[in-house]
Design an enzyme around this catalytic site. Structure first.
Site, PDB file in Angstrom:
ATOM      1  N   ASP A  75      28.376  59.284  60.161  1.00 34.20           N
ATOM      2  CA  ASP A  75      28.703  57.890  59.884  1.00 34.20           C
ATOM      3  C   ASP A  75      28.897  57.100  61.174  1.00 34.20           C
ATOM      4  O   ASP A  75      28.249  56.088  61.411  1.00 34.20           O
ATOM      5  CB  ASP A  75      29.964  57.810  59.007  1.00 34.20           C
ATOM      6  CG  ASP A  75      30.294  56.384  58.588  1.00 34.20           C
ATOM      7  OD1 ASP A  75      29.473  55.483  58.810  1.00 34.20           O
ATOM      8  OD2 ASP A  75      31.386  56.167  58.032  1.00 34.20           O
ATOM      9  N   SER A  76      29.780  57.567  62.046  1.00 31.38           N
ATOM     10  CA  SER A  76      30.120  56.816  63.262  1.00 31.38           C
ATOM     11  C   SER A  76      28.895  56.524  64.124  1.00 31.38           C
ATOM     12  O   SER A  76      28.800  55.447  64.729  1.00 31.38           O
ATOM     13  CB  SER A  76      31.172  57.566  64.084  1.00 31.38           C
ATOM     14  OG  SER A  76      32.392  57.649  63.388  1.00 31.38           O
ATOM     15  N   SER A  99      31.823  55.808  50.642  1.00 33.68           N
ATOM     16  CA  SER A  99      33.257  56.053  50.730  1.00 33.68           C
ATOM     17  C   SER A  99      34.000  55.057  49.849  1.00 33.68           C
ATOM     18  O   SER A  99      33.434  54.056  49.386  1.00 33.68           O
ATOM     19  CB  SER A  99      33.732  55.904  52.182  1.00 33.68           C
ATOM     20  OG  SER A  99      33.607  54.544  52.599  1.00 33.68           O
ATOM     21  N   HIS A 143      32.117  67.812  57.752  1.00 35.65           N
ATOM     22  CA  HIS A 143      32.451  66.393  57.862  1.00 35.65           C
ATOM     23  C   HIS A 143      32.698  66.055  59.334  1.00 35.65           C
ATOM     24  O   HIS A 143      32.807  66.931  60.179  1.00 35.65           O
ATOM     25  CB  HIS A 143      33.715  66.094  57.054  1.00 35.65           C
ATOM     26  CG  HIS A 143      33.477  66.012  55.583  1.00 35.65           C
ATOM     27  ND1 HIS A 143      33.623  64.845  54.869  1.00 35.65           N
ATOM     28  CD2 HIS A 143      33.092  66.946  54.691  1.00 35.65           C
ATOM     29  CE1 HIS A 143      33.345  65.066  53.606  1.00 35.65           C
ATOM     30  NE2 HIS A 143      33.018  66.348  53.462  1.00 35.65           N
ATOM     31  N   GLY A 144      32.797  64.762  59.628  1.00 28.82           N
ATOM     32  CA  GLY A 144      33.151  64.325  60.978  1.00 28.82           C
ATOM     33  C   GLY A 144      32.202  64.836  62.034  1.00 28.82           C
ATOM     34  O   GLY A 144      32.623  65.262  63.111  1.00 28.82           O
ATOM     35  N   ASP A 152      31.877  60.018  48.899  1.00 30.59           N
ATOM     36  CA  ASP A 152      32.498  60.686  50.045  1.00 30.59           C
ATOM     37  C   ASP A 152      34.014  60.534  49.965  1.00 30.59           C
ATOM     38  O   ASP A 152      34.528  59.426  49.817  1.00 30.59           O
ATOM     39  CB  ASP A 152      31.965  60.037  51.333  1.00 30.59           C
ATOM     40  CG  ASP A 152      32.366  60.787  52.587  1.00 30.59           C
ATOM     41  OD1 ASP A 152      32.613  62.007  52.506  1.00 30.59           O
ATOM     42  OD2 ASP A 152      32.429  60.156  53.666  1.00 30.59           O
ATOM     43  N   HIS A 153      34.725  61.640  50.042  1.00 34.63           N
ATOM     44  CA  HIS A 153      36.196  61.657  50.068  1.00 34.63           C
ATOM     45  C   HIS A 153      36.831  60.935  48.879  1.00 34.63           C
ATOM     46  O   HIS A 153      37.695  60.072  49.041  1.00 34.63           O
ATOM     47  CB  HIS A 153      36.717  61.050  51.376  1.00 34.63           C
ATOM     48  CG  HIS A 153      36.523  61.924  52.566  1.00 34.63           C
ATOM     49  ND1 HIS A 153      37.242  63.085  52.777  1.00 34.63           N
ATOM     50  CD2 HIS A 153      35.665  61.814  53.608  1.00 34.63           C
ATOM     51  CE1 HIS A 153      36.834  63.645  53.906  1.00 34.63           C
ATOM     52  NE2 HIS A 153      35.872  62.904  54.417  1.00 34.63           N
TER      53      HIS A 153
END
Length: 327
Positions: free
Chosen positions: A274-275, A50, A229-230, A83-84
């Site tokens: 990711d989290s 990111s 995503h997420g 990413d993003h």
């Protein structure tokens, strides 16, 4: 095997009904954990960076750490992905630095601006004559809520992907994959309590993903790779450890893994996580300091964190992505 782009990985994943994990990297221990897990399970893997990771670790450090991981795991395909990316300039910089895949995220702008900037990135990334390689490009339609690094979208301001736009967008931009919004969310707090129900144990249960949107997109873009995503599931065992050892993460909740596995069997070829890695790392470190208050060597507690991250990735590869033995 050198770094690869995602094109052939996604073609294989689509045909065989699994997804490739895209795991965010920020330091050496995380790079090691992800690639060791993928190597042991013979799985392709995407290491994504990111803009926040670039600021924290420096882009050149990250590129060289990933190159070292490639040398240490020569038998598995590894993608280095932005990413993003929020501008053409950032995407161009990463392509020039050796990234094999980039995401341009202009989903917060108007549809026409999204088309224009995404097309510009694709033209640069796909110019094989300029650099002797094809760099794949991901874009996004729809907006995910939540907070993660520089991505910050308030709940209530997110929007589901409109299937009526996907064919026109892909045709006009030349993008290689498309991230869509079907109810996933960034960060460890993916939903507000009022969006959820509580089960008999008082644990929050999130609303289901909008598989109707995914099916409609799949119908309109047959064979085209879709990205989620997420998609961290926020393992409650790590949340519990964090809370029991000095942390404060009430009502942290993620996406149910069975729904992600179902999406991986459909058009979804890339699932971003990711989290869950952050939670595994943090839980290990908090537990280590409570059990060993005399320790001060970073290798001791970061080693525990690395093990947790590796365990998370191995679980995701087998139980969620289905990408084991697909390298």
């Amino acid at each position: 095997m050198p770094l690869v782009n995602s094109k052939e990985l996604f073609e294989k994943a689509y045909k065989e009904g699994y997804a490739v994990g895209a795991f965010n990297v920020n330091n050496m221990e995380i790079v090691q954990a992800i690639t060791e897990a993928a190597g042991e399970l013979n799985s392709p893997v995407i290491l994504q960076v990111s803009s926040g990771a670039r600021k924290y670790a420096n882009a050149r450090y990250l590129v060289h750490m990933v190159q070292a991981a490639v040398e240490n795991n020569p038998n598995i395909p590894i993608v280095l992905h932005l990413d993003h990316g929020d501008s053409f300039e950032l995407c161009k910089s990463c392509i020039d630095d050796g990234f094999t895949s980039v995401m341009i995220d202009y989903s917060g702008h108007s549809y026409e601006e999204n088309v224009e900037v995404t097309r510009k990135v694709c033209e640069y990334a796909h110019d094989v004559k300029a650099r002797g390689r094809y760099v794949t490009v991901e874009a996004e339609l729809g907006t995910l809520a939540g907070v993660e690094d520089d991505v910050k979208v308030e709940f209530g301001k997110s929007s589901y992907t409109d299937p009526d736009q996907v064919q026109d967008f892909v045709k006009r931009t030349g993008v290689d994959s498309l991230a869509i919004a079907i109810g996933t969310s960034h960060g460890a707090y993916k939903f507000k309590a009022e969006q959820c129900t509580r089960n008999k144990d008082g644990i929050l249960v999130p609303p289901p993903l909008r598989f109707d949107i995914l099916k409609e997109v799949e119908k309109r873009l047959p064979g085209f790779p879709i990205v989620l995503h997420g998609s961290s599931s926020v393992p409650q065992e790590y949340v519990k450890i964090i809370n029991e050892h000095g942390g404060k993460m009430p009502d942290a909740i993620g996406i149910p893994e069975d729904q992600l596995r179902e999406a991986a069997k459909m058009a979804v070829c890339k699932i971003n996580i990711d989290s869950d890695l952050r939670l595994g790392m943090t839980a290990a470190i908090r537990l280590h300091f409570d059990e060993h208050p005399d320790h001060f060597d970073p290798r001791q507690y970061l080693g525990d964190g690395r093990k947790n991250v590796k365990d998370v990735v191995k679980h995701k590869i087998v139980e969620v992505l289905g990408s084991n033995n697909k390298a």
